[in-house]
Scaffold this motif. Structure first.
Motif, PDB file in Angstrom:
ATOM      1  N   VAL A 112      40.574  -3.709 -37.480  1.00  0.00           N
ATOM      2  CA  VAL A 112      40.368  -4.904 -36.671  1.00  0.00           C
ATOM      3  C   VAL A 112      41.532  -5.045 -35.693  1.00  0.00           C
ATOM      4  CG1 VAL A 112      39.991  -7.396 -36.637  1.00  0.00           C
ATOM      5  CG2 VAL A 112      39.167  -6.050 -38.579  1.00  0.00           C
ATOM      6  N   ALA A 113      41.213  -5.228 -34.425  1.00  0.00           N
ATOM      7  CA  ALA A 113      42.223  -5.502 -33.392  1.00  0.00           C
ATOM      8  C   ALA A 113      41.982  -6.889 -32.813  1.00  0.00           C
ATOM      9  CB  ALA A 113      42.149  -4.453 -32.287  1.00  0.00           C
ATOM     10  N   GLY A 114      43.057  -7.638 -32.604  1.00  0.00           N
ATOM     11  CA  GLY A 114      42.925  -8.973 -32.023  1.00  0.00           C
ATOM     12  C   GLY A 114      42.108  -9.919 -32.883  1.00  0.00           C
ATOM     13  N   GLN A 115      42.347  -9.888 -34.185  1.00  0.00           N
ATOM     14  CA  GLN A 115      41.528 -10.645 -35.131  1.00  0.00           C
ATOM     15  C   GLN A 115      41.523 -12.149 -34.854  1.00  0.00           C
ATOM     16  OE1 GLN A 115      42.794 -10.226 -39.211  1.00  0.00           O
ATOM     17  NE2 GLN A 115      40.843 -10.913 -40.037  1.00  0.00           N
ATOM     18  N   LYS A 116      42.636 -12.702 -34.385  1.00  0.00           N
ATOM     19  CA  LYS A 116      42.744 -14.146 -34.192  1.00  0.00           C
ATOM     20  C   LYS A 116      42.400 -14.597 -32.774  1.00  0.00           C
ATOM     21  CE  LYS A 116      44.155 -15.412 -38.317  1.00  0.00           C
ATOM     22  NZ  LYS A 116      43.424 -16.384 -39.143  1.00  0.00           N
ATOM     23  N   LEU A 117      41.983 -13.660 -31.927  1.00  0.00           N
ATOM     24  CA  LEU A 117      41.685 -14.004 -30.546  1.00  0.00           C
ATOM     25  C   LEU A 117      40.181 -14.153 -30.323  1.00  0.00           C
ATOM     26  CD1 LEU A 117      44.104 -11.520 -28.748  1.00  0.00           C
ATOM     27  CD2 LEU A 117      44.363 -13.995 -28.874  1.00  0.00           C
ATOM     28  N   HIS A 118      39.830 -15.081 -29.437  1.00  0.00           N
ATOM     29  CA  HIS A 118      38.450 -15.241 -29.000  1.00  0.00           C
ATOM     30  C   HIS A 118      38.278 -14.561 -27.643  1.00  0.00           C
ATOM     31  CE1 HIS A 118      37.681 -18.034 -32.256  1.00  0.00           C
ATOM     32  NE2 HIS A 118      38.763 -18.712 -31.921  1.00  0.00           N
ATOM     33  N   HIS A 119      37.026 -14.321 -27.251  1.00  0.00           N
ATOM     34  CA  HIS A 119      36.758 -13.601 -26.006  1.00  0.00           C
ATOM     35  C   HIS A 119      37.406 -14.288 -24.807  1.00  0.00           C
ATOM     36  CE1 HIS A 119      34.071 -10.342 -27.187  1.00  0.00           C
ATOM     37  NE2 HIS A 119      33.576 -11.152 -28.101  1.00  0.00           N
ATOM     38  N   LYS A 120      37.335 -15.607 -24.736  1.00  0.00           N
ATOM     39  CA  LYS A 120      37.928 -16.312 -23.607  1.00  0.00           C
ATOM     40  C   LYS A 120      39.436 -16.098 -23.556  1.00  0.00           C
ATOM     41  CE  LYS A 120      34.435 -19.966 -23.129  1.00  0.00           C
ATOM     42  NZ  LYS A 120      34.170 -21.433 -23.145  1.00  0.00           N
ATOM     43  N   GLU A 121      40.074 -16.092 -24.713  1.00  0.00           N
ATOM     44  CA  GLU A 121      41.521 -15.862 -24.760  1.00  0.00           C
ATOM     45  C   GLU A 121      41.851 -14.442 -24.331  1.00  0.00           C
ATOM     46  OE1 GLU A 121      43.082 -18.667 -28.366  1.00  0.00           O
ATOM     47  OE2 GLU A 121      41.744 -17.012 -28.923  1.00  0.00           O
ATOM     48  N   VAL A 122      41.039 -13.489 -24.775  1.00  0.00           N
ATOM     49  CA  VAL A 122      41.261 -12.091 -24.398  1.00  0.00           C
ATOM     50  C   VAL A 122      41.129 -11.907 -22.894  1.00  0.00           C
ATOM     51  CG1 VAL A 122      40.330  -9.746 -24.589  1.00  0.00           C
ATOM     52  CG2 VAL A 122      40.578 -11.167 -26.634  1.00  0.00           C
ATOM     53  N   ASN A 123      40.151 -12.553 -22.304  1.00  0.00           N
ATOM     54  CA  ASN A 123      39.934 -12.428 -20.859  1.00  0.00           C
ATOM     55  C   ASN A 123      41.082 -13.012 -20.050  1.00  0.00           C
ATOM     56  OD1 ASN A 123      37.457 -11.169 -21.249  1.00  0.00           O
ATOM     57  ND2 ASN A 123      36.299 -13.088 -21.176  1.00  0.00           N
ATOM     58  N   ARG A 124      41.860 -13.892 -20.657  1.00  0.00           N
ATOM     59  CA  ARG A 124      42.999 -14.498 -19.954  1.00  0.00           C
ATOM     60  C   ARG A 124      44.301 -13.723 -20.162  1.00  0.00           C
ATOM     61  NH1 ARG A 124      40.631 -19.525 -21.799  1.00  0.00           N
ATOM     62  NH2 ARG A 124      42.135 -19.577 -23.528  1.00  0.00           N
ATOM     63  N   LEU A 125      44.268 -12.717 -21.014  1.00  0.00           N
ATOM     64  CA  LEU A 125      45.492 -11.970 -21.290  1.00  0.00           C
ATOM     65  C   LEU A 125      45.980 -11.220 -20.059  1.00  0.00           C
ATOM     66  CD1 LEU A 125      44.822 -10.390 -24.817  1.00  0.00           C
ATOM     67  CD2 LEU A 125      46.344 -12.297 -24.267  1.00  0.00           C
ATOM     68  N   LYS A 126      47.290 -11.181 -19.896  1.00  0.00           N
ATOM     69  CA  LYS A 126      47.911 -10.379 -18.855  1.00  0.00           C
ATOM     70  C   LYS A 126      49.223  -9.843 -19.400  1.00  0.00           C
ATOM     71  CE  LYS A 126      49.837 -14.553 -16.671  1.00  0.00           C
ATOM     72  NZ  LYS A 126      49.920 -15.338 -15.420  1.00  0.00           N
ATOM     73  N   LEU A 127      49.739  -8.810 -18.741  1.00  0.00           N
ATOM     74  CA  LEU A 127      50.973  -8.197 -19.214  1.00  0.00           C
ATOM     75  C   LEU A 127      52.080  -9.245 -19.334  1.00  0.00           C
ATOM     76  CD1 LEU A 127      50.987  -4.830 -17.257  1.00  0.00           C
ATOM     77  CD2 LEU A 127      50.621  -5.181 -19.711  1.00  0.00           C
ATOM     78  N   PRO A 128      52.874  -9.110 -20.394  1.00  0.00           N
ATOM     79  CA  PRO A 128      53.053  -7.920 -21.236  1.00  0.00           C
ATOM     80  C   PRO A 128      52.039  -7.738 -22.363  1.00  0.00           C
ATOM     81  CG  PRO A 128      54.535  -9.616 -21.989  1.00  0.00           C
ATOM     82  CD  PRO A 128      53.846 -10.168 -20.770  1.00  0.00           C
ATOM     83  N   ASN A 129      51.022  -8.582 -22.437  1.00  0.00           N
ATOM     84  CA  ASN A 129      50.041  -8.482 -23.519  1.00  0.00           C
ATOM     85  C   ASN A 129      48.786  -7.772 -23.031  1.00  0.00           C
ATOM     86  OD1 ASN A 129      51.433 -10.103 -25.662  1.00  0.00           O
ATOM     87  ND2 ASN A 129      51.328 -11.666 -24.067  1.00  0.00           N
ATOM     88  N   ALA A 130      48.608  -6.543 -23.502  1.00  0.00           N
ATOM     89  CA  ALA A 130      47.418  -5.782 -23.148  1.00  0.00           C
ATOM     90  C   ALA A 130      46.237  -6.254 -23.989  1.00  0.00           C
ATOM     91  CB  ALA A 130      47.664  -4.291 -23.377  1.00  0.00           C
ATOM     92  N   VAL A 131      45.026  -5.964 -23.519  1.00  0.00           N
ATOM     93  CA  VAL A 131      43.832  -6.317 -24.278  1.00  0.00           C
ATOM     94  C   VAL A 131      43.814  -5.518 -25.587  1.00  0.00           C
ATOM     95  CG1 VAL A 131      41.314  -6.192 -24.310  1.00  0.00           C
ATOM     96  CG2 VAL A 131      42.509  -6.893 -22.228  1.00  0.00           C
TER      97      VAL A 131
END
Length: 306
Positions: free
Chosen positions: A231-250
């Protein structure tokens, strides 16, 4: 030669805390601040500084560090050369001295741990700079990383640069990597991996790789490789993932990840290379979860990045 045979690695559960490291410019060059064995000051959680006034707060331990730096450094013998806090002496030993007013030219950088190393996450086996390793009949399971996303206080970055000429290769550690999980990781290593089972790897906010073959590696795979419950990004929701930017990669998940070589035109010889023995087979289970490219990885099982 290194032989890892008939080994079980399990129940590694970590919660890395990102630390800032700092350097002070003395008019000629910048020097990284560090205490015992390159230990950085705990700027994030240590309650060292009053953020409103810039005054030194500290505690018994940081008081000891600064006193030792000023009065006892020569007594530490081999430890003395690893100690440098001189650039902060005026701030610590002068009442109501504002560290943030620009008098001391201090620069903070993100992405490290408490020892001024780049944060690496949870790793079952890491093989660096090794020739002729043999990983055989190894079972790795229950590696969990509860660490949070990397701080954005230093802006976006692809790699950590500690000082000129001393940095982290973005092809091996891209952005903030303290929240990642690896079952097995190789870089600049040559050897073989045979009959390995990796399961139940989970990262709350980062990526999860069963086996990662990074730059400078030549690895031969044989026997049966079994992967499941990633499992990767277990605590993240799709909307949060779409807002990610460096230094945090998807966060993405991969069974066997073959890392990139962004310098392939100038140094093609360090492009990671794998070979599969005739009897090699990979068995990837159904419980593989991540974001965006997980279906591609499930279909291909082995994913090359160019």
């Amino acid at each position: 030669d290194i032989e890892i045979n008939n080994v079980e690695i399990h129940d590694l559960k970590v919660q890395p805390r990102e630390n800032f490291w700092a350097s002070v410019y003395d008019g000629a060059h910048a020097s990284v601040l560090h205490g015992f064995f390159f230990e950085t000051l705990d700027w994030n959680y240590g309650n060292i500084i009053d953020q409103d006034t810039g005054y030194y707060l500290g505690d018994a331990y940081t008081d000891l560090l600064f006193a030792a730096n000023r009065y006892l450094r020569e007594e530490f013998c081999p430890l003395g050369s690893l100690f440098y806090l001189d650039g902060l002496i005026p701030w610590v030993f002068t009442d109501e001295y504002n560290l943030l007013d620009g008098t001391i030219e201090i620069e903070f950088q993100c992405g490290s741990d408490i020892q001024s190393h780049s944060a690496k996450g949870a790793i079952g086996i890491r093989i660096d700079g090794t020739k002729n390793f043999n990983v055989h009949d190894v079972y790795i399971h229950d590696l969990i990383n509860w660490g949070d996303l990397g701080s954005d206080q230093c802006g976006g970055y692809e790699r950590i640069v500690f000082e000129t000429g001393v940095d982290v290769d973005k092809d091996i550690q891209y952005g903030y990597t303290g929240d990642n999980v690896h079952g097995i990781l190789t870089n600049y290593a040559t050897g073989s991996i045979t009959d390995v089972k990796v399961e139940n790897l989970k990262s709350w906010y980062g990526s999860t790789h069963g086996i990662a073959v990074y730059k400078g590696s030549e690895v031969q795979f044989g026997g049966e490789i079994v992967m499941d419950e990633f499992v990767a990004g277990q605590k993240l929701h799709h909307k949060e993932v779409n807002r990610l930017k460096l230094p945090n990669a998807v966060p993405f998940v991969c069974s066997i990840f073959i890392g990139p070589n962004s310098d392939h035109l100038s140094t093609p010889e360090v492009t990671p290379n794998i070979e599969m023995k005739e009897e090699f087979m990979i068995n990837v289970g159904d419980e593989i979860y991540g974001y965006h490219i997980v279906m591609m990885i499930q279909e291909l099982e082995i994913w090359y990045v160019q």
